[in-house]
Design a protein around this motif. Structure first.
Motif, mmCIF file in Angstrom:
data_model
loop_
_atom_site.group_PDB
_atom_site.id
_atom_site.type_symbol
_atom_site.label_atom_id
_atom_site.label_comp_id
_atom_site.label_asym_id
_atom_site.label_seq_id
_atom_site.Cartn_x
_atom_site.Cartn_y
_atom_site.Cartn_z
ATOM 1 N N VAL A 89 0.862 -1.179 0.000
ATOM 2 C CA VAL A 89 0.000 0.000 0.000
ATOM 3 C C VAL A 89 0.903 1.234 0.000
ATOM 4 N N GLY A 90 0.803 2.031 -1.028
ATOM 5 C CA GLY A 90 1.640 3.225 -1.102
ATOM 6 C C GLY A 90 3.120 2.927 -1.074
ATOM 7 N N GLY A 91 3.534 1.812 -1.674
ATOM 8 C CA GLY A 91 4.944 1.446 -1.720
ATOM 9 C C GLY A 91 5.473 0.773 -0.475
ATOM 10 N N ALA A 92 4.622 0.577 0.533
ATOM 11 C CA ALA A 92 5.056 -0.042 1.785
ATOM 12 C C ALA A 92 4.303 -1.347 2.031
ATOM 13 N N GLU A 93 4.992 -2.310 2.633
ATOM 14 C CA GLU A 93 4.344 -3.571 2.987
ATOM 15 C C GLU A 93 3.418 -3.369 4.172
ATOM 16 N N ARG A 94 2.224 -3.924 4.070
ATOM 17 C CA ARG A 94 1.247 -3.818 5.147
ATOM 18 C C ARG A 94 0.600 -5.182 5.388
ATOM 19 N N LYS A 95 0.303 -5.465 6.630
ATOM 20 C CA LYS A 95 -0.353 -6.722 6.960
ATOM 21 C C LYS A 95 -1.840 -6.621 6.647
ATOM 22 N N SER B 285 -12.266 -4.803 2.429
ATOM 23 C CA SER B 285 -12.665 -3.447 2.032
ATOM 24 C C SER B 285 -12.324 -2.389 3.082
ATOM 25 N N LEU B 286 -11.481 -2.734 4.030
ATOM 26 C CA LEU B 286 -11.128 -1.804 5.099
ATOM 27 C C LEU B 286 -10.559 -0.505 4.517
ATOM 28 N N ARG B 287 -11.100 0.627 4.984
ATOM 29 C CA ARG B 287 -10.650 1.929 4.515
ATOM 30 C C ARG B 287 -9.511 2.444 5.395
ATOM 31 N N ALA B 288 -8.807 3.447 4.896
ATOM 32 C CA ALA B 288 -7.631 3.954 5.606
ATOM 33 C C ALA B 288 -7.977 4.405 7.018
ATOM 34 N N GLU B 289 -9.125 5.086 7.173
ATOM 35 C CA GLU B 289 -9.507 5.595 8.488
ATOM 36 C C GLU B 289 -9.973 4.486 9.435
ATOM 37 N N PRO C 286 -1.203 1.625 12.026
ATOM 38 C CA PRO C 286 -0.655 2.167 10.781
ATOM 39 C C PRO C 286 -0.046 1.115 9.865
ATOM 40 N N THR C 287 0.398 -0.010 10.426
ATOM 41 C CA THR C 287 1.052 -1.038 9.614
ATOM 42 C C THR C 287 0.057 -2.018 8.986
ATOM 43 N N ALA C 288 -1.242 -1.809 9.188
ATOM 44 C CA ALA C 288 -2.253 -2.689 8.605
ATOM 45 C C ALA C 288 -2.602 -2.231 7.200
ATOM 46 N N GLY C 289 -3.198 -3.124 6.435
ATOM 47 C CA GLY C 289 -3.632 -2.802 5.089
ATOM 48 C C GLY C 289 -4.849 -3.628 4.730
ATOM 49 N N LEU D 160 -7.181 -1.179 -0.324
ATOM 50 C CA LEU D 160 -6.106 -0.184 -0.294
ATOM 51 C C LEU D 160 -4.932 -0.595 -1.172
ATOM 52 N N ALA D 161 -4.815 -1.910 -1.446
ATOM 53 C CA ALA D 161 -3.739 -2.407 -2.301
ATOM 54 C C ALA D 161 -4.137 -2.397 -3.776
#
Length: 292
Positions: A145-151, A173-177, A182-185, A189-190
């Motif tokens: 997500v945004g170039g970073a690995e997220r769980k 379908s989890l949204r950013a908010e 912060p490390t979740a995705g 979002l991907a």
């Protein structure tokens, strides 16, 4: 005619058009077939933990191999080391399956089942959602997500009598908010091309059946079933310097160089020693120079 579904009333079904409930009848039609692995599919609106529920059902003799329990929402979802897993209703896939490898599969090879579930899930998501999903040893599913690995997901396996209950939690379908940390995705979002949970769940379960059938046909041998090779190919941990935080406050730092025949991560330490680390001995595994 009002469409029926596992979540209850028609008002429930269409209360969030972005997150409609799963269609239990359609899932059964698509997954249950003579000679197949899956024996039952149950979708419940809410529960504490699908793993706990299915473990209890198996212990009471009320669940057969291939039972699938799915929850639209979990209030007490669990990961390894009793970490909690929470997400908004219908924002992800939260389900558990009962597998009974049988006496022909040595017990010591049962430890491959959570790794097998990871390979099966990553394979399915790549095909069905167009998302490159990597595996972080031993049980995390990563997306970019945004170039970073997220769980975006995790896997928990628990022994229950002569079987194993494997639970999978996946943020769809989890949204950013809505991210818990912060490390979740999430798949959305991907940039997933599909966030409809019905076809995603069917894809994961079909992939899981394929990998499990092949693994069992090979007597649980991870090499003969190609499982060890597939896991290593998709494992983002390999080739990195990592820190394994062990019980008792000890740390082990080294390069992750392999996953051995027992499913353990092999670390090459600075003094030239190759040290296997078992999942049961790991408190947390992360890049040595990062707090991710």
């Amino acid at each position: 005619m009002t469409p029926a579904d596992a979540s209850g009333s028609a008002a429930n079904r269409w209360s969030d058009l972005d997150r409609p409930p799963l269609n239990a009848l359609a899932l059964r039609r698509g997954l249950l077939r003579p000679g197949g692995l899956w024996s039952s599919v149950e979708v419940v609106p809410r529960t504490g933990s699908t793993n706990s529920d299915l473990v209890a059902s198996a212990a009471a003799g009320k669940a057969a191999e291939g039972a699938v329990l799915v929850a639209e929402e979990q209030s007490a979802g669990r990961g390894r080391l009793d970490r909690t897993w929470t997400a908004p209703p219908r924002s992800g896939l939260f389900f558990s399956v009962l597998l009974t490898p049988g006496p022909k599969i040595p017990i010591e090879r049962w430890g491959w089942l959570p790794l097998l579930a990871g390979v099966a899930t990553a394979t399915a998501l790549s095909r069905a959602a167009g998302v490159d999903t990597a595996l972080k040893w031993p049980n995390d599913l990563l997306v970019t997500v945004g170039g970073a690995e997220r769980k975006a997901g995790g896997i928990l396996a628990e022994r229950s009598g002569d079987g194993v209950v494997v639970g999978i939690g996946l943020n769809v379908s989890l949204r950013a908010e809505e991210l818990p940390v912060p490390t979740a995705g999430s798949l959305a979002l991907a940039g997933a091309r599909v966030v409809d949970r019905d076809p995603l769940l069917r894809a994961v379960l079909r992939s899981l059946e394929e990998w499990y059938t092949e693994w069992r046909r090979a007597g649980g041998d991870p090499r003969a079933s190609r499982l060890q090779e597939a896991y290593a190919a998709g494992c983002a941990t390999l080739g990195r310097t990592v820190r394994a935080e062990l019980p008792g406050g000890k740390d082990l730092v080294g390069e992750a160089v392999a996953v051995d025949g027992d499913g353990r991560l092999v670390l090459a330490t600075g003094d030239g020693v190759q040290q296997p680390v078992g999942a049961g001995d790991i408190v947390h595994l992360r890049p040595a120079l990062s707090e991710e």
